[in-house]
Scaffold this motif. Structure first.
Motif, PDB file in Angstrom:
ATOM      1  N   LEU A 136      47.976  82.272   4.470  1.00 38.56           N
ATOM      2  CA  LEU A 136      48.645  81.961   3.206  1.00 38.56           C
ATOM      3  C   LEU A 136      47.664  81.193   2.322  1.00 38.56           C
ATOM      4  N   LEU A 137      47.330  81.800   1.204  1.00 40.77           N
ATOM      5  CA  LEU A 137      46.454  81.128   0.245  1.00 40.77           C
ATOM      6  C   LEU A 137      47.303  80.606  -0.907  1.00 40.77           C
ATOM      7  N   ASP A 138      47.292  79.303  -1.075  1.00 40.30           N
ATOM      8  CA  ASP A 138      48.035  78.652  -2.152  1.00 40.30           C
ATOM      9  C   ASP A 138      47.105  78.571  -3.360  1.00 40.30           C
ATOM     10  N   ALA A 139      47.281  79.510  -4.288  1.00 37.74           N
ATOM     11  CA  ALA A 139      46.384  79.565  -5.444  1.00 37.74           C
ATOM     12  C   ALA A 139      46.996  78.885  -6.665  1.00 37.74           C
ATOM     13  N   ASP A 140      48.017  78.073  -6.432  1.00 39.62           N
ATOM     14  CA  ASP A 140      48.598  77.292  -7.533  1.00 39.62           C
ATOM     15  C   ASP A 140      47.791  76.001  -7.659  1.00 39.62           C
ATOM     16  N   ILE A 141      46.818  76.055  -8.553  1.00 37.11           N
ATOM     17  CA  ILE A 141      45.857  74.953  -8.638  1.00 37.11           C
ATOM     18  C   ILE A 141      46.512  73.666  -9.128  1.00 37.11           C
ATOM     19  N   HIS A 142      47.409  73.790 -10.104  1.00 34.86           N
ATOM     20  CA  HIS A 142      47.973  72.579 -10.714  1.00 34.86           C
ATOM     21  C   HIS A 142      49.158  72.011  -9.943  1.00 34.86           C
ATOM     22  N   GLY A 143      49.888  72.876  -9.273  1.00 36.07           N
ATOM     23  CA  GLY A 143      51.070  72.371  -8.561  1.00 36.07           C
ATOM     24  C   GLY A 143      51.190  72.937  -7.171  1.00 36.07           C
ATOM     25  N   PRO A 144      50.154  72.706  -6.332  1.00 42.95           N
ATOM     26  CA  PRO A 144      50.202  73.310  -4.991  1.00 42.95           C
ATOM     27  C   PRO A 144      51.303  72.691  -4.129  1.00 42.95           C
ATOM     28  N   CYS A 145      52.245  73.499  -3.679  1.00 40.83           N
ATOM     29  CA  CYS A 145      53.392  72.995  -2.911  1.00 40.83           C
ATOM     30  C   CYS A 145      53.449  73.527  -1.489  1.00 40.83           C
ATOM     31  N   VAL A 146      52.581  74.474  -1.171  1.00 41.32           N
ATOM     32  CA  VAL A 146      52.626  75.060   0.177  1.00 41.32           C
ATOM     33  C   VAL A 146      52.442  74.007   1.269  1.00 41.32           C
ATOM     34  N   PRO A 147      51.469  73.073   1.123  1.00 39.39           N
ATOM     35  CA  PRO A 147      51.283  72.077   2.186  1.00 39.39           C
ATOM     36  C   PRO A 147      52.550  71.263   2.442  1.00 39.39           C
ATOM     37  N   LYS A 148      53.221  70.875   1.378  1.00 36.13           N
ATOM     38  CA  LYS A 148      54.453  70.097   1.542  1.00 36.13           C
ATOM     39  C   LYS A 148      55.500  70.916   2.308  1.00 36.13           C
ATOM     40  N   MET A 149      55.659  72.167   1.922  1.00 36.77           N
ATOM     41  CA  MET A 149      56.702  72.989   2.543  1.00 36.77           C
ATOM     42  C   MET A 149      56.385  73.364   3.982  1.00 36.77           C
ATOM     43  N   LEU A 150      55.104  73.271   4.362  1.00 38.35           N
ATOM     44  CA  LEU A 150      54.744  73.600   5.749  1.00 38.35           C
ATOM     45  C   LEU A 150      54.361  72.366   6.559  1.00 38.35           C
ATOM     46  N   GLY A 151      54.636  71.198   6.013  1.00 34.55           N
ATOM     47  CA  GLY A 151      54.343  69.974   6.765  1.00 34.55           C
ATOM     48  C   GLY A 151      52.854  69.732   6.960  1.00 34.55           C
ATOM     49  N   LEU A 152      52.048  70.149   5.992  1.00 32.73           N
ATOM     50  CA  LEU A 152      50.592  70.007   6.143  1.00 32.73           C
ATOM     51  C   LEU A 152      49.976  69.037   5.139  1.00 32.73           C
ATOM     52  N   LYS A 153      50.828  68.195   4.548  1.00 33.89           N
ATOM     53  CA  LYS A 153      50.293  67.255   3.562  1.00 33.89           C
ATOM     54  C   LYS A 153      49.260  66.345   4.212  1.00 33.89           C
ATOM     55  N   GLY A 154      48.186  66.096   3.496  1.00 31.92           N
ATOM     56  CA  GLY A 154      47.150  65.211   4.022  1.00 31.92           C
ATOM     57  C   GLY A 154      46.073  65.958   4.803  1.00 31.92           C
ATOM     58  N   SER A 155      46.293  67.252   5.076  1.00 32.92           N
ATOM     59  CA  SER A 155      45.249  68.012   5.780  1.00 32.92           C
ATOM     60  C   SER A 155      44.051  68.196   4.865  1.00 32.92           C
ATOM     61  N   LYS A 156      42.881  68.316   5.464  1.00 32.43           N
ATOM     62  CA  LYS A 156      41.667  68.536   4.673  1.00 32.43           C
ATOM     63  C   LYS A 156      40.987  69.811   5.151  1.00 32.43           C
ATOM     64  N   LEU A 157      40.285  70.470   4.223  1.00 28.09           N
ATOM     65  CA  LEU A 157      39.551  71.675   4.613  1.00 28.09           C
ATOM     66  C   LEU A 157      38.218  71.292   5.231  1.00 28.09           C
ATOM     67  N   GLU A 158      37.830  72.029   6.250  1.00 25.30           N
ATOM     68  CA  GLU A 158      36.501  71.832   6.809  1.00 25.30           C
ATOM     69  C   GLU A 158      35.764  73.148   6.740  1.00 25.30           C
ATOM     70  N   SER A 159      34.438  73.056   6.709  1.00 15.67           N
ATOM     71  CA  SER A 159      33.714  74.325   6.688  1.00 15.67           C
ATOM     72  C   SER A 159      32.583  74.307   7.692  1.00 15.67           C
ATOM     73  N   GLY A 160      32.156  75.481   8.056  1.00 13.84           N
ATOM     74  CA  GLY A 160      31.058  75.629   8.998  1.00 13.84           C
ATOM     75  C   GLY A 160      30.308  76.899   8.649  1.00 13.84           C
ATOM     76  N   LEU A 161      29.520  77.408   9.581  1.00 10.86           N
ATOM     77  CA  LEU A 161      28.717  78.591   9.287  1.00 10.86           C
ATOM     78  C   LEU A 161      29.531  79.791   8.807  1.00 10.86           C
TER      79      LEU A 161
END
Ligand code: ADP
Ligand code: MG
Length: 259
Positions: A43-68
């Motif tokens: 699920l890609l949340d492309a609502d830049i100004h009002g992203p609500c997906v994290p709230k609705m899935l209990g993922l608030k506060g998560s951060k993206l990490e990246s690797g190779l």
């Protein structure tokens, strides 16, 4: 191409805001994840100004990490792989104040650099309307299977949804169909349905514009309660009319997309 192993891509759009587009996207993703298994739905949340997906899935506060391989999505409890602009913000109250080109660059980056891995479905939640963000996503999402268009049963929303149908057509993106959300409220005391809005607008617009009608989802106080608490409704209330409606809608989508 990091989307090379993503079998099906679906964008969820609407005419107006507040019609439950994000709620529908989250629950469609949860229903699909049930069908396809953990890790098979993104699920890609492309609502830049009002992203609500994290709230609705209990993922608030998560951060993206990246690797190779690229940017790693965050897993929801139900095994949905999620990427949201909200994961890049320092805190919940920070707004994104970007002009068009920067926003488009960010969307491009999310579309090209997330290491989704093998997915059966990728759903993209978009801001309302036919502006920059939906335009960029629909133009850049490779081989989109189609859009799902969400409306509520009011004439006001129905009028704007026609524009969304025309928008998808102009961009040559298939229309999987219209979902009517907030259709009727079942009284918890007497069980009778109260039509809060006019009713039937989704089905009528679908007929007028020659696109499939995918189904109606009732207004349900449990839905907003669950989404406020970060739990997909279909998991918490799998026997409800709304959960059944989501399963029917997903069945129709799978039939069209996988045939
Ligand atoms: N069928 C429904 N029953 C009850 N509440 C709903 C329903 N659909 C959406 N909501 C609630 O309405 C609010 C707006 O929904 P949201 O998905 O954020 O709209 P949008 O993404 O279209 O702006 C949310 O709080 C959501 O939980
Ligand atoms: Mg939304």
């Amino acid at each position: 191409m990091r989307m090379g192993k993503v079998k099906h891509k679906i964008a969820v759009i609407s005419g107006k805001g507040g019609v439950g587009k994000t709620l529908v996207t989250v629950n469609l993703a949860a229903t699909l994840a049930h069908e396809k298994g953990a890790g098979k739905v993104g699920l890609l949340d492309a609502d830049i100004h009002g992203p609500c997906v994290p709230k609705m899935l209990g993922l608030k506060g998560s951060k993206l990490e990246s690797g190779l391989p690229g940017i790693f999505p965050v897993y929801s409890e139900g095994g949905i792989k999620v990427v949201s602009m909200a994961f890049l913000l320092p805190n919940d109250d920070s707004p994104i104040i970007w002009r068009g080109p920067i926003k488009m660059g960010a969307i491009k980056q999310l579309l090209s650099e997330v290491a989704w891995g093998e997915l059966d479905y990728l759903l993209v939640d978009l801001p309302p309307g036919t502006g920059d963000e939906p335009l960029t996503v629909l133009q850049l999402l490779p081989e989109t299977d189609g859009v799902v268009i969400v409306t509520i049963p009011s004439e006001v929303s129905g009028d704007v949804v026609r524009k969304a149908v025309t928008f998808a057509r102009m961009l040559n993106v298939p229309i999987l169909g219209i979902v009517e959300n907030m259709a009727g409220l079942v009284c918890p005391h007497c069980g009778e349905a109260i039509e809060v809005f006019m009713g039937g607008v989704g089905r009528r617009v679908a007929k007028d514009m020659g696109v499939p009608f995918l189904g109606s989802i009732p207004l349900d106080p449990g839905i907003s309660g669950d989404s406020d608490c970060g739990k997909p409704f279909i998991e918490e209330h799998s026997d409800s009319a709304a959960a059944k409606a989501f399963r029917e809608i997903v069945k129709k989508i799978i039939e069209v997309v996988e045939k």
